[in-house]
Design a protein around this motif. Sequence first.
Motif, PDB file in Angstrom:
ATOM      1  N   LEU A 167       0.876  -1.159   0.000  1.00 59.08           N
ATOM      2  CA  LEU A 167       0.000   0.000   0.000  1.00 59.08           C
ATOM      3  C   LEU A 167       0.917   1.213   0.000  1.00 59.08           C
ATOM      4  O   LEU A 167       1.786   1.336   0.869  1.00 59.08           O
ATOM      5  N   PHE A 168       0.764   2.077  -1.006  1.00 61.88           N
ATOM      6  CA  PHE A 168       1.528   3.324  -1.082  1.00 61.88           C
ATOM      7  C   PHE A 168       0.611   4.444  -0.615  1.00 61.88           C
ATOM      8  O   PHE A 168      -0.476   4.615  -1.158  1.00 61.88           O
ATOM      9  N   ARG A 169       1.054   5.194   0.359  1.00 60.63           N
ATOM     10  CA  ARG A 169       0.335   6.396   0.765  1.00 60.63           C
ATOM     11  C   ARG A 169       1.153   7.571   0.254  1.00 60.63           C
ATOM     12  O   ARG A 169       2.259   7.814   0.718  1.00 60.63           O
ATOM     13  N   VAL A 170       0.622   8.256  -0.755  1.00 61.41           N
ATOM     14  CA  VAL A 170       1.297   9.420  -1.323  1.00 61.41           C
ATOM     15  C   VAL A 170       0.740  10.635  -0.589  1.00 61.41           C
ATOM     16  O   VAL A 170      -0.432  10.974  -0.728  1.00 61.41           O
ATOM     17  N   ILE A 171       1.594  11.248   0.212  1.00 62.58           N
ATOM     18  CA  ILE A 171       1.196  12.425   0.971  1.00 62.58           C
ATOM     19  C   ILE A 171       1.484  13.624   0.104  1.00 62.58           C
ATOM     20  O   ILE A 171       2.627  13.873  -0.278  1.00 62.58           O
ATOM     21  N   ARG A 172       0.413  14.319  -0.268  1.00 65.72           N
ATOM     22  CA  ARG A 172       0.560  15.427  -1.202  1.00 65.72           C
ATOM     23  C   ARG A 172      -0.022  16.687  -0.590  1.00 65.72           C
ATOM     24  O   ARG A 172      -0.824  16.620   0.344  1.00 65.72           O
ATOM     25  N   PRO A 173       0.373  17.833  -1.108  1.00 64.55           N
ATOM     26  CA  PRO A 173      -0.061  19.101  -0.518  1.00 64.55           C
ATOM     27  C   PRO A 173      -1.568  19.273  -0.604  1.00 64.55           C
ATOM     28  O   PRO A 173      -2.198  18.890  -1.589  1.00 64.55           O
TER      29      PRO A 173
ATOM     30  N   VAL B  21       5.284   3.573   2.531  1.00 60.24           N
ATOM     31  CA  VAL B  21       5.017   2.261   1.938  1.00 60.24           C
ATOM     32  C   VAL B  21       4.719   1.267   3.060  1.00 60.24           C
ATOM     33  O   VAL B  21       5.496   1.154   4.014  1.00 60.24           O
ATOM     34  N   TYR B  22       3.600   0.562   2.912  1.00 59.66           N
ATOM     35  CA  TYR B  22       3.160  -0.449   3.868  1.00 59.66           C
ATOM     36  C   TYR B  22       3.081  -1.787   3.132  1.00 59.66           C
ATOM     37  O   TYR B  22       2.258  -1.932   2.224  1.00 59.66           O
ATOM     38  N   PRO B  23       3.923  -2.761   3.485  1.00 62.26           N
ATOM     39  CA  PRO B  23       3.926  -4.026   2.738  1.00 62.26           C
ATOM     40  C   PRO B  23       2.663  -4.830   3.008  1.00 62.26           C
ATOM     41  O   PRO B  23       2.067  -4.752   4.079  1.00 62.26           O
ATOM     42  N   ARG B  24       2.260  -5.598   2.023  1.00 60.61           N
ATOM     43  CA  ARG B  24       1.125  -6.516   2.149  1.00 60.61           C
ATOM     44  C   ARG B  24       1.672  -7.926   2.306  1.00 60.61           C
ATOM     45  O   ARG B  24       2.798  -8.217   1.908  1.00 60.61           O
ATOM     46  N   GLY B  25       0.880  -8.815   2.884  1.00 61.54           N
ATOM     47  CA  GLY B  25       1.294 -10.204   3.034  1.00 61.54           C
ATOM     48  C   GLY B  25       2.333 -10.421   4.115  1.00 61.54           C
ATOM     49  O   GLY B  25       3.108 -11.367   4.046  1.00 61.54           O
ATOM     50  N   VAL B  26       2.362  -9.538   5.107  1.00 62.50           N
ATOM     51  CA  VAL B  26       3.295  -9.690   6.229  1.00 62.50           C
ATOM     52  C   VAL B  26       2.489 -10.111   7.460  1.00 62.50           C
ATOM     53  O   VAL B  26       1.260 -10.018   7.462  1.00 62.50           O
ATOM     54  N   PRO B  27       3.136 -10.577   8.518  1.00 58.29           N
ATOM     55  CA  PRO B  27       2.399 -10.938   9.735  1.00 58.29           C
ATOM     56  C   PRO B  27       1.526  -9.773  10.216  1.00 58.29           C
ATOM     57  O   PRO B  27       1.882  -8.603  10.058  1.00 58.29           O
ATOM     58  N   SER B  28       0.380 -10.087  10.801  1.00 55.87           N
ATOM     59  CA  SER B  28      -0.597  -9.059  11.187  1.00 55.87           C
ATOM     60  C   SER B  28      -0.006  -8.009  12.123  1.00 55.87           C
ATOM     61  O   SER B  28      -0.424  -6.855  12.106  1.00 55.87           O
ATOM     62  N   LEU B  29       0.974  -8.381  12.910  1.00 57.28           N
ATOM     63  CA  LEU B  29       1.636  -7.435  13.805  1.00 57.28           C
ATOM     64  C   LEU B  29       2.271  -6.279  13.030  1.00 57.28           C
ATOM     65  O   LEU B  29       2.372  -5.161  13.512  1.00 57.28           O
ATOM     66  N   LEU B  30       2.678  -6.519  11.778  1.00 54.36           N
ATOM     67  CA  LEU B  30       3.375  -5.525  10.968  1.00 54.36           C
ATOM     68  C   LEU B  30       2.509  -4.877   9.895  1.00 54.36           C
ATOM     69  O   LEU B  30       2.942  -3.925   9.255  1.00 54.36           O
ATOM     70  N   GLU B  31       1.301  -5.372   9.660  1.00 52.72           N
ATOM     71  CA  GLU B  31       0.544  -4.952   8.481  1.00 52.72           C
ATOM     72  C   GLU B  31       0.195  -3.465   8.425  1.00 52.72           C
ATOM     73  O   GLU B  31       0.067  -2.920   7.347  1.00 52.72           O
TER      74      GLU B  31
END
Length: 161
Positions: free
Chosen positions: A99-105, A131-141
């Motif tokens: 998941l990409f979070r594009v922080i824009r003005p 950037v938030y990876p997908r498919g990682v353990p729930s603790l890191l999601e």
Amino acid sequence: VGLILQTAAGQKIFSVLVDPYERSFRFVSNHLLIPKEREPDRETVLQALRTGSSYIAFDQISDPNGFAFYARRGRRTMPMGSTVPTGTELVVQAPLLSLFRVIRPHGPDLELEGSYFVIRADRPGPYRVEVYPRGVPSLLEDKPWILSNPIYVREPGDARD
């Protein structure tokens, strides 16, 4: 991080290191973008830091090699920390589905799921990416994996160009 049990006089009874410094220092790192034709010497490292040509990654989540966030105008590319005119394409990619979070003005943030995107910088101000990876353990999601430096977008003819 650790636990030490000691007497009031300071005599150690028991101690255990849960997260020693060596592990902590490997968990997060600052990745510098140095041109291939340059040696990674003191001056190029300082230049990359000065210009914001770097990003932070939590390497223990996953290897960030393959991450990129840069501006593109025609055949020319410009790294994080660059100043570009509105209408410039911004490219973001990661080696994992993310998941990409594009922080824009002036918001709202863009949220895009995948591994590669091109967006148009349609308004002036700083743009950066989380950037938030997908498919990682729930603790890191819901934890950020990569935090970019900004690319600055200006109106053509802005006196700061």
